[in-house]
Design an enzyme around this catalytic site. Structure first.
Site, short mmCIF file in Angstrom:
data_model
loop_
_atom_site.label_atom_id
_atom_site.label_comp_id
_atom_site.label_asym_id
_atom_site.label_seq_id
_atom_site.Cartn_x
_atom_site.Cartn_y
_atom_site.Cartn_z
N ASP A 17 55.04 79.33 43.25
CA ASP A 17 54.65 77.81 43.62
C ASP A 17 54.34 77.03 42.06
O ASP A 17 54.12 77.67 41.11
CB ASP A 17 53.18 77.84 44.36
CG ASP A 17 52.59 76.37 44.39
OD1 ASP A 17 53.15 75.48 44.86
OD2 ASP A 17 51.35 76.32 43.94
N ASP A 19 52.34 73.46 41.70
CA ASP A 19 51.09 73.05 41.50
C ASP A 19 49.92 74.08 41.80
O ASP A 19 49.66 74.63 42.80
CB ASP A 19 50.91 71.93 42.69
CG ASP A 19 51.34 70.64 42.24
OD1 ASP A 19 51.92 70.43 41.21
OD2 ASP A 19 51.39 69.69 42.96
#
Length: 226
Positions: A17, A19
């Site tokens: 991922d 963020d």
């Protein structure tokens, strides 16, 4: 807890991922939401930040409109939210502790990808300014024919582009929304952050408080960096 599913295993690819996992952008999303609420003279509902974490920005804008009773402002809230976030993150891109070292080590041995709910231009700009973009063979974002997390699409596509079956890939995630996406896609999951109580703890196979965690680094050097 199923930590052995990671610690006794060697992945064939890693999907990160962005963020809150590679880039410390959750602070920017929080600030962008606050600025957006203020711009429309709206008061953030209690607990909104927790509900919005990991959401695609279009879903977040819709939720902002719904929970403040302003359905006619969906498009304006969504546009303002994204523009504000992009400005904030461009001014201050910060990597999460341990992210740079882990990515650069893993990239020497495995195919890496990013799976994100953020727009591609935001993800690539952040990673480029952090000097990490070249480490990733693929950046997969939600869009046409690719549903956002918690749907499994971004992780399914990322594993396929890395050339491995989902069950041979590791997802690295900080949000429960993202962990659900990765789990539904069939990846094993490394959770970043404090392990939550109750059944939500099972969304990840192993929890670490930081990508600089000693146990994680030992595993990387023994199972990947060989």
């Amino acid at each position: 807890m199923t930590a052995h599913r990671i610690l006794s295993w060697s992945p064939a690819a890693i999907v990160f991922d962005c963020d809150g996992t590679l880039m410390d952008t959750e602070q920017h999303w929080q600030e962008a939401r606050s600025i957006t609420f203020r711009a429309f003279s709206l008061k953030p509902p209690a607990g909104f930040a927790d509900r919005a974490k990991g959401m695609h920005y279009t879903e977040c804008g819709a939720l902002m409109a719904e929970e403040t009773g302003k359905p006619d402002l969906v498009e304006d809230l969504t546009s303002t939210l994204l523009d504000t976030f992009t400005t904030l993150v461009d001014q201050d891109p910060v990597t999460m502790p341990g992210a740079t070292a882990l990515v650069r080590l893993a990239a020497r041995h495995l195919p890496l990808a990013v799976a994100s709910n953020c727009p591609r231009e935001v993800v690539e700009s952040c990673l480029d300014r952090a000097g990490l973009l070249s480490c990733f063979g693929h950046v997969v974002v939600a869009g046409e024919n690719v549903r956002p997390k918690p749907q499994p699409d971004v992780y399914q596509v990322a594993a396929r582009l890395c050339g491995v079956p989902p069950e041979e890939a590791l997802a690295v995630e900080d949000s429960l929304t993202g962990m659900e996406s990765a789990r539904r896609a069939g990846l094993r999951v490394l959770g970043l952050g404090p392990c939550p109580p109750g059944p939500e703890a099972e969304k990840a196979d192993l929890w670490v408080t930081s990508l600089a965690d000693g146990e994680l680094l030992s595993w990387v050097h023994s199972r990947i960096g060989v």
